[in-house]
Design an enzyme around this catalytic site. Structure first.
Site, PDB file in Angstrom:
ATOM      1  N   ARG A 136      79.383 110.606 -27.869  1.00 23.01           N
ATOM      2  CA  ARG A 136      79.299 110.293 -26.575  1.00 23.01           C
ATOM      3  C   ARG A 136      78.778 111.274 -25.337  1.00 23.01           C
ATOM      4  NH1 ARG A 136      77.310 105.322 -25.154  1.00 23.01           N
ATOM      5  NH2 ARG A 136      77.767 105.006 -23.358  1.00 23.01           N
TER       6      ARG A 136
ATOM      7  N   CYS B 246      83.535 107.396 -30.085  1.00 23.57           N
ATOM      8  CA  CYS B 246      84.774 106.891 -30.771  1.00 23.57           C
ATOM      9  C   CYS B 246      83.531 104.844 -30.658  1.00 23.57           C
ATOM     10  CB  CYS B 246      85.475 106.737 -30.075  1.00 23.57           C
ATOM     11  SG  CYS B 246      87.044 107.688 -29.971  1.00 23.57           S
TER      12      CYS B 246
END
EC number: 2.5.1.7
Length: 421
Positions: free
Chosen positions: A96, A120
């Site tokens: 991310r 995630c």
């Protein structure tokens, strides 16, 4: 063939001793992209955790032309030879925080081409506020086939009011504005400790940023940034995880190398539950001798209860007396640990952004999967308190944010080991 590991835990041991907390993951993964904005000099960044996200970023910035070397807890970055604004490797898609490359490259080159990031899988994590900020600074933004293109003839400082509080957008737009012309004022910003750390790092390189950690950040653009030496702050989330684990297992642990102020919301909940928490300089002692009572928890932006500690806290609440309600106000899909905890005998149900927990006397060892980083930490805590043996699969998620987690818990008295499958 990729080597896969699992954690095998025999639960029931109390925890005793001292644990040293590493540098903050959330700070490091923003500071490393920030370092590529230095057109002169070398950045030496220490107190860096040995985690997969850091290794991933190291490979990414090397692919852009940076010279990178690492020692035990430091990374040395020479970005004077940075020659590409095109970040399109598999590593970019994996994590991310690679989106911080957008703001960094936009500031340095006035253009960026970056694959949309991964990380995630905890629900929709839009970058609309990032885009709003870049466009306000004068950039043109397009997204095509999973790639974001950002380009500007000039970046011009302006006033930007974010529609929602966003850690990522606050940092990313701050990066771009650092090398913009004139002054940028960011309002409705996030205040997390690692945002302050990134601002301090940029200022050490020659930026002019004021107000990080408050409601308004003012950035006076500078013409260039120069390499510096810097030490990353301690990891608030890693510290909170070990504090919660101590409360769950019972015992007495001193958590070293922390900033207690960053842990106040976690400490307050543990004290409310019946644990003892004592601050002493750069350490926190957690002591727990008896049963804890359930409490209600709502995640909030800093200084509220951190969303990244919600899942570990849920494991503790599953073995606490009475009922608890956990409201996740930051992310809409951060309850993937619920099904795994249920396999271990927890009485926990999720509905929307809320989890309802009825404490049980014991959890039972089981085979479970770490679906994401913090869910993995939650399962480690559950395994430490469960009867019997717990096997945690897919622990590459845990390795993204917790350095040597099995070694640290083993030193505290836990029966935990890493096994290659």
């Amino acid at each position: 063939m990729r080597v896969m590991d699992k954690l095998v835990i025999k639960g029931g041991n109390t925890l005793h001793g001292k644990v040293d907390i590493n540098g903050a993951k959330n700070a490091a993964v923003a500071i490393i992209p920030s370092a590529i904005m230095a057109s002169e000099g070398i950045c030496t960044i220490d107190n860096i955790s040995d985690i997969e996200d850091v290794n991933c970023l190291e490979r990414i910035i090397k692919s852009l032309g940076c010279d990178v070397s690492c020692s035990s807890d430091a990374i040395i970055i020479d970005s004077t030879k940075l020659n590409s604004y095109n970040a399109n490797t598999e590593d970019v898609r994996k994590m991310r925080a690679s989106y911080y490359l957008i703001g960094a490259l936009l500031g340095r080159f006035k253009k960026a081409r970056v694959e949309l990031p991964g990380g995630c899988p905890i629900g929709a994590r839009p970058i609309d506020q990032h885009i709003k900020g870049f466009e306000a600074l004068g950039a043109e933004v397009t997204i095509d086939h999973g790639v974001i293109y950002v380009e500007a003839d000039r970046l011009i400082g302006t006033n930007i009011f974010f529609d929602v509080v966003s850690v990522g957008a606050t940092i990313n737009v701050m990066l771009a504005a650092t090398l913009a012309e004139g002054t940028t004022v960011l309002e409705n910003v996030a205040k997390e400790p690692h945002i302050v750390d990134v601002a301090n790092f940029l200022n050490s390189m020659g930026a002019d940023i004021k107000g990080a950690g408050t409601d308004i950040i003012r950035i006076s653009g500078v013409k260039k940034l120069t390499g510096c030496s810097y030490s990353v702050i301690p990891d608030q989330i890693e510290a909170g995880t070990y504090m919660i684990a101590t409360a769950a297992c019972g015992g007495e642990v001193i958590v070293n190398n922390v900033i207690p102020k960053h842990l106040e919301s976690i400490s307050a909940k543990l004290i409310e539950m019946g644990a003892e928490v004592e601050e002493n300089g750069d350490s926190v002692l957690v002591r727990c001798k008896g049963n804890l009572k359930g409490v209600n928890v709502k995640t909030l932006p800093y200084p509220g209860f951190p969303t990244d500690v919600q899942q570990p806290m849920s494991s503790l609440l599953c073995i606490s007396q009475g009922d608890s309600i956990v409201n996740e106000s930051i992310w809409e899909n951060r309850f993937k640990h619920v099904d795994e905890l249920s396999k271990m005998g927890a009485n926990i149900k999720a509905k929307g952004r809320t989890a309802y927990i009825k404490g049980v006397e014991k959890l039972q060892g089981s085979v479970v999967k770490a679906t994401d980083l913090r869910a993995g930490a939650a399962l480690v805590i559950a395994g430490l308190v469960a009867e019997g043996v717990t096997e945690i699969l897919d622990i590459e998620h845990i390795d993204r944010g917790y350095p040597h987690i099995e070694d640290k818990f083993k030193k505290l008295g836990a029966d935990i080991k890493r096994v290659t499958i």
